[in-house]
Design a protein around this motif. Sequence first.
Motif, PDB file in Angstrom:
ATOM      1  N   PHE A 280       0.746   7.410   2.461  1.00  0.00           N
ATOM      2  CA  PHE A 280       0.382   6.061   2.006  1.00  0.00           C
ATOM      3  C   PHE A 280      -0.959   5.612   2.587  1.00  0.00           C
ATOM      4  O   PHE A 280      -1.763   4.976   1.902  1.00  0.00           O
TER       5      PHE A 280
ATOM      6  N   ALA B 264      -4.732  -7.613   2.293  1.00  0.00           N
ATOM      7  CA  ALA B 264      -4.040  -6.485   1.660  1.00  0.00           C
ATOM      8  C   ALA B 264      -2.543  -6.706   1.867  1.00  0.00           C
ATOM      9  O   ALA B 264      -2.077  -6.837   2.994  1.00  0.00           O
ATOM     10  N   ILE B 265      -1.806  -6.795   0.782  1.00  0.00           N
ATOM     11  CA  ILE B 265      -0.339  -6.942   0.867  1.00  0.00           C
ATOM     12  C   ILE B 265       0.287  -5.622   0.417  1.00  0.00           C
ATOM     13  O   ILE B 265      -0.175  -5.012  -0.537  1.00  0.00           O
ATOM     14  N   THR B 266       1.321  -5.174   1.135  1.00  0.00           N
ATOM     15  CA  THR B 266       2.011  -3.957   0.694  1.00  0.00           C
ATOM     16  C   THR B 266       3.303  -4.323  -0.033  1.00  0.00           C
ATOM     17  O   THR B 266       3.919  -5.367   0.241  1.00  0.00           O
ATOM     18  N   PHE B 267       3.672  -3.458  -0.952  1.00  0.00           N
ATOM     19  CA  PHE B 267       4.881  -3.639  -1.754  1.00  0.00           C
ATOM     20  C   PHE B 267       5.660  -2.331  -1.744  1.00  0.00           C
ATOM     21  O   PHE B 267       5.062  -1.261  -1.632  1.00  0.00           O
ATOM     22  N   GLN B 268       6.996  -2.416  -1.884  1.00  0.00           N
ATOM     23  CA  GLN B 268       7.746  -1.193  -2.088  1.00  0.00           C
ATOM     24  C   GLN B 268       8.986  -1.442  -2.919  1.00  0.00           C
ATOM     25  O   GLN B 268       9.581  -2.519  -2.872  1.00  0.00           O
TER      26      GLN B 268
ATOM     27  N   LYS C  46      -4.789  -6.170  -2.999  1.00  0.00           N
ATOM     28  CA  LYS C  46      -5.543  -7.240  -2.345  1.00  0.00           C
ATOM     29  C   LYS C  46      -5.304  -8.542  -3.103  1.00  0.00           C
ATOM     30  O   LYS C  46      -5.358  -8.565  -4.331  1.00  0.00           O
TER      31      LYS C  46
ATOM     32  N   SER D   7      -4.321  -9.417   6.778  1.00  0.00           N
ATOM     33  CA  SER D   7      -3.597  -8.277   6.238  1.00  0.00           C
ATOM     34  C   SER D   7      -2.734  -7.680   7.346  1.00  0.00           C
ATOM     35  O   SER D   7      -3.065  -7.802   8.522  1.00  0.00           O
TER      36      SER D   7
ATOM     37  N   CYS E  78       5.495   2.979  -3.096  1.00  0.00           N
ATOM     38  CA  CYS E  78       4.793   2.034  -2.234  1.00  0.00           C
ATOM     39  C   CYS E  78       3.432   1.719  -2.849  1.00  0.00           C
ATOM     40  O   CYS E  78       2.784   2.610  -3.406  1.00  0.00           O
ATOM     41  N   TRP E  79       3.000   0.484  -2.765  1.00  0.00           N
ATOM     42  CA  TRP E  79       1.642   0.175  -3.184  1.00  0.00           C
ATOM     43  C   TRP E  79       1.041  -0.958  -2.356  1.00  0.00           C
ATOM     44  O   TRP E  79       1.742  -1.687  -1.669  1.00  0.00           O
ATOM     45  N   GLN E  80      -0.295  -1.001  -2.422  1.00  0.00           N
ATOM     46  CA  GLN E  80      -1.055  -2.004  -1.675  1.00  0.00           C
ATOM     47  C   GLN E  80      -1.946  -2.741  -2.665  1.00  0.00           C
ATOM     48  O   GLN E  80      -2.597  -2.114  -3.496  1.00  0.00           O
TER      49      GLN E  80
ATOM     50  N   THR F  79       4.832   2.475   4.288  1.00  0.00           N
ATOM     51  CA  THR F  79       4.041   1.261   4.525  1.00  0.00           C
ATOM     52  C   THR F  79       4.010   0.959   6.020  1.00  0.00           C
ATOM     53  O   THR F  79       4.834   1.460   6.781  1.00  0.00           O
TER      54      THR F  79
ATOM     55  N   VAL G 254      -3.547   0.489  -4.726  1.00  0.00           N
ATOM     56  CA  VAL G 254      -3.318   1.843  -4.205  1.00  0.00           C
ATOM     57  C   VAL G 254      -1.827   2.122  -4.297  1.00  0.00           C
ATOM     58  O   VAL G 254      -1.023   1.440  -3.652  1.00  0.00           O
TER      59      VAL G 254
ATOM     60  N   ALA H 221       2.100 -13.056   1.954  1.00  0.00           N
ATOM     61  CA  ALA H 221       3.212 -12.286   2.526  1.00  0.00           C
ATOM     62  C   ALA H 221       2.615 -11.059   3.194  1.00  0.00           C
ATOM     63  O   ALA H 221       1.525 -10.603   2.816  1.00  0.00           O
ATOM     64  N   GLY H 222       3.314 -10.535   4.180  1.00  0.00           N
ATOM     65  CA  GLY H 222       2.847  -9.316   4.819  1.00  0.00           C
ATOM     66  C   GLY H 222       3.225  -8.088   4.008  1.00  0.00           C
ATOM     67  O   GLY H 222       2.380  -7.317   3.584  1.00  0.00           O
ATOM     68  N   SER H 223       4.538  -7.924   3.768  1.00  0.00           N
ATOM     69  CA  SER H 223       5.017  -6.770   3.017  1.00  0.00           C
ATOM     70  C   SER H 223       6.188  -7.216   2.149  1.00  0.00           C
ATOM     71  O   SER H 223       7.029  -8.009   2.583  1.00  0.00           O
ATOM     72  N   VAL H 224       6.247  -6.699   0.922  1.00  0.00           N
ATOM     73  CA  VAL H 224       7.219  -7.160  -0.064  1.00  0.00           C
ATOM     74  C   VAL H 224       8.174  -6.015  -0.420  1.00  0.00           C
ATOM     75  O   VAL H 224       7.729  -4.898  -0.687  1.00  0.00           O
TER      76      VAL H 224
ATOM     77  N   VAL I 146       1.428   4.896  -4.298  1.00  0.00           N
ATOM     78  CA  VAL I 146       1.865   6.236  -3.889  1.00  0.00           C
ATOM     79  C   VAL I 146       3.392   6.331  -3.941  1.00  0.00           C
ATOM     80  O   VAL I 146       4.082   5.449  -3.424  1.00  0.00           O
TER      81      VAL I 146
ATOM     82  N   ILE J 194      11.331  -4.826  -2.851  1.00  0.00           N
ATOM     83  CA  ILE J 194      11.792  -5.218  -4.178  1.00  0.00           C
ATOM     84  C   ILE J 194      13.074  -4.479  -4.569  1.00  0.00           C
ATOM     85  O   ILE J 194      13.120  -3.246  -4.565  1.00  0.00           O
TER      86      ILE J 194
ATOM     87  N   THR K  78     -11.386  -3.305  -5.065  1.00  0.00           N
ATOM     88  CA  THR K  78     -10.592  -2.081  -4.986  1.00  0.00           C
ATOM     89  C   THR K  78      -9.384  -2.190  -5.907  1.00  0.00           C
ATOM     90  O   THR K  78      -8.834  -3.274  -6.111  1.00  0.00           O
TER      91      THR K  78
ATOM     92  N   THR L 124      16.074  -1.539  -1.491  1.00  0.00           N
ATOM     93  CA  THR L 124      14.857  -1.534  -0.683  1.00  0.00           C
ATOM     94  C   THR L 124      15.017  -2.438   0.539  1.00  0.00           C
ATOM     95  O   THR L 124      14.478  -3.531   0.603  1.00  0.00           O
TER      96      THR L 124
END
Lengths: 427, 427
Positions: A92, B385-389, B115, A375, B111-113, A361, B101, A341-344, B103, A346, B98, A350
């Motif tokens: 990642f 940058a926020i991450t998602f999963q 902005k 970030s 997982c993705w990031q 992540t 991102v 948000a920091g990390s989401v 993956v 879903i 950007t 998850t």
Amino acid sequence: MKTINNPEKATWSDILQRPTQTVNDIEATVTQIFEDVQRNGDQAVAKYTQLFDGAELKTNIVTVEEIETASAKVSKPLKEAIQQAKSNIEAFHTAQKTEKVSVQTTEGVNCWQEKRAIQKVGIYIPAGTAPLFSTVLMLAVPAQIAGCKEIVLCSPPNKEGKIANEILYAAQLCGVTKIIKVGGIQAIAGLTFGTASIPQVYKIFGPGNQFVTVAKQLSTKYGVAIDMPAGPSELLVVADDTANASYVASDLLSQAEHGADSQVILVSTSQKLIDAVAEEIQLQLKALPRQDIAQQAIDNSKSILVETDAIALDLINQYGPEHFIVCTDNNDFYVDGIENAGSVFIGNYTPESAGDYASGTNHTLPTNGFSKAYSGVNLDSFTKAITFQNITKQGLLNIGNTIELMAEAEGLQAHKNAVTIRLNDLK
Amino acid sequence: MKTINNPEKATWSDILQRPTQTVNDIEATVTQIFEDVQRNGDQAVAKYTQLFDGAELKTNIVTVEEIETASAKVSKPLKEAIQQAKSNIEAFHTAQKTEKVSVQTTEGVNCWQEKRAIQKVGIYIPAGTAPLFSTVLMLAVPAQIAGCKEIVLCSPPNKEGKIANEILYAAQLCGVTKIIKVGGIQAIAGLTFGTASIPQVYKIFGPGNQFVTVAKQLSTKYGVAIDMPAGPSELLVVADDTANASYVASDLLSQAEHGADSQVILVSTSQKLIDAVAEEIQLQLKALPRQDIAQQAIDNSKSILVETDAIALDLINQYGPEHFIVCTDNNDFYVDGIENAGSVFIGNYTPESAGDYASGTNHTLPTNGFSKAYSGVNLDSFTKAITFQNITKQGLLNIGNTIELMAEAEGLQAHKNAVTIRLNDLK
């Protein structure tokens, strides 16, 4: 959990208030230890290690033999788990690499931006009841991908002068270049000023107690960068009747066990779901070894019933949660609309703990509403963007007059002159 | 300029030492004004505006009419210059966008990031002898490209209660959403806490005197992010006999005119070039309106003669200059090898003032060696940058055991349980 029904927007900021941390009373201690380490180096460091960690060390530098002995004691299944997590984190964070951005903004005016690694970084790993080796992965892996030359890890020794086996194993696996047995304020001071044993670094990463937090803050006054300001960990779950109440309860509890000051918030359009989760929490709580801590965090936590997804999203963006779990019939609405948000996370499968450990992540995330401007740690946290420009004669002829006019209007004649003197040769 | 011949590496850190700034004595003043603005809002703001700026204002919010009147007074050639600069800055910063991102780190583990813009930003523009409208472009243009919803500009009024025409013109051109006549500590305090007239923001950008610098530092304690720590502006030029001594002198002087505390350093492998530049500086100095300031800065500055490009590069990386001009026969060596610098200017026709105004790169850059860890302002400065999963059932089956093992080893049973409870349903 306290349930709040359809609160007025005017009351949200009170409802969502985080516990205030008072750090002013420890600033004096931190400043004094910084001055001592700056003046007396390793001698001061050794003194505080004895005082705070109860360890008297011959040397605070971890040797290759120590790492090998420690690694041999980590079980094979745990090693494999750590390796899978590392591989996902690598995948990642490697994908976050950016290419050189190159633009000819005007004919002959060539500008580009490149990321270059921060050469020296420090990673702080707290000790405590259990070894937080997962944080070693989260910080050392991207540091190595970014190309940081020195990756220095500091962690406090126990009374026997040792760092946990798992931390040493993870550190060598992830390319840490030096491991030092030092914790607390004296570790951050050492990384800030450098001592005979502790290299001075340009940026310090990692969690810690309030002493470490204040010490990291102070280090910025000496020109050292830090990953981000810290606060208690927090989770906000938005869920409706499509969510599984027992899963939601397990996620809220996983956050609650971090500490009595952990923030746990459930937002829902369904009273039925809120009730079911409350019931599940009571059931699951009983089986937890850290039941007391989790119970206290749950007691301070809130379920908020709202009428629509739109209201829920508005409230969530006002809060800016570190961790945000979305389990609704309308997930895309939340994913598209989340601003802070920091990390989401879903969907029903998850859990937050996936991101804490192994999905790939990063788990070093902005708490305390800092997600409005910060970030979480990512590959760029270990690099700087440097800009470059190369202007041809024609390029300077094309923008020279613009520079002259603007510099003159700002009253900066020498700025203008640097262009004029060149244009005179070109005309 | 003092010339230093082939200094030993051990002496570099002394030679390259920047002037220390003492800010401790003004912290009390800053803290007191912050508390006053937090408690008394606009009333306190008005009091300090009268005290420090000598202006008594009916309202501190700039109206549309004021902006129109001011814009009409900016000359057509200057407007065109500002528009060309804006267009280049836009092109360079737009290119920094950007993509998401994304993956799949393990089958079923997505997982993705992404902005997302910082919703509310503040831009501080100092007043003083000349209006620094170029900084408005450098901050408001990327804020608008990033998609910041509120872009609030604060700048101190003069005694007549006015902000410079050029600043108002540039602000409306670049999409600033609100302009407020307020400066100094009270402006930063207003942006930190919010008042009836000043919106609270999440991140504050922009230069300022030492009071503004300390105020920005203090605002971070209240959870507001800032662009970067500040220090006096600085330039390092590396040049050899292929450089034009009069161009090099003009660049050094353009930096020197900023202030007596500006840092100007010339590094060269050629004594001949060093001598020629020294001579040219004396010639050009005489023609400058800010001669006194520039002379003081030049007196404090250094020419350093070194034997090889490799030694020069090593020394430059140790210094970490804000602005770095490269004019040698060996430019690629420096461009490839530079690790610590804010912005790099390459070749005889690339004066620093090009980047200060119009080439497209940003001029808000890390001083004081902060380039070792900080980027200059760029598009990402206005985003997070926020991450998602999103993990599927199969995905959780694939990494679930790893999470369980790691959580257990860290003593976090509820983290493990959040996975176990789901795996039990899936098995």
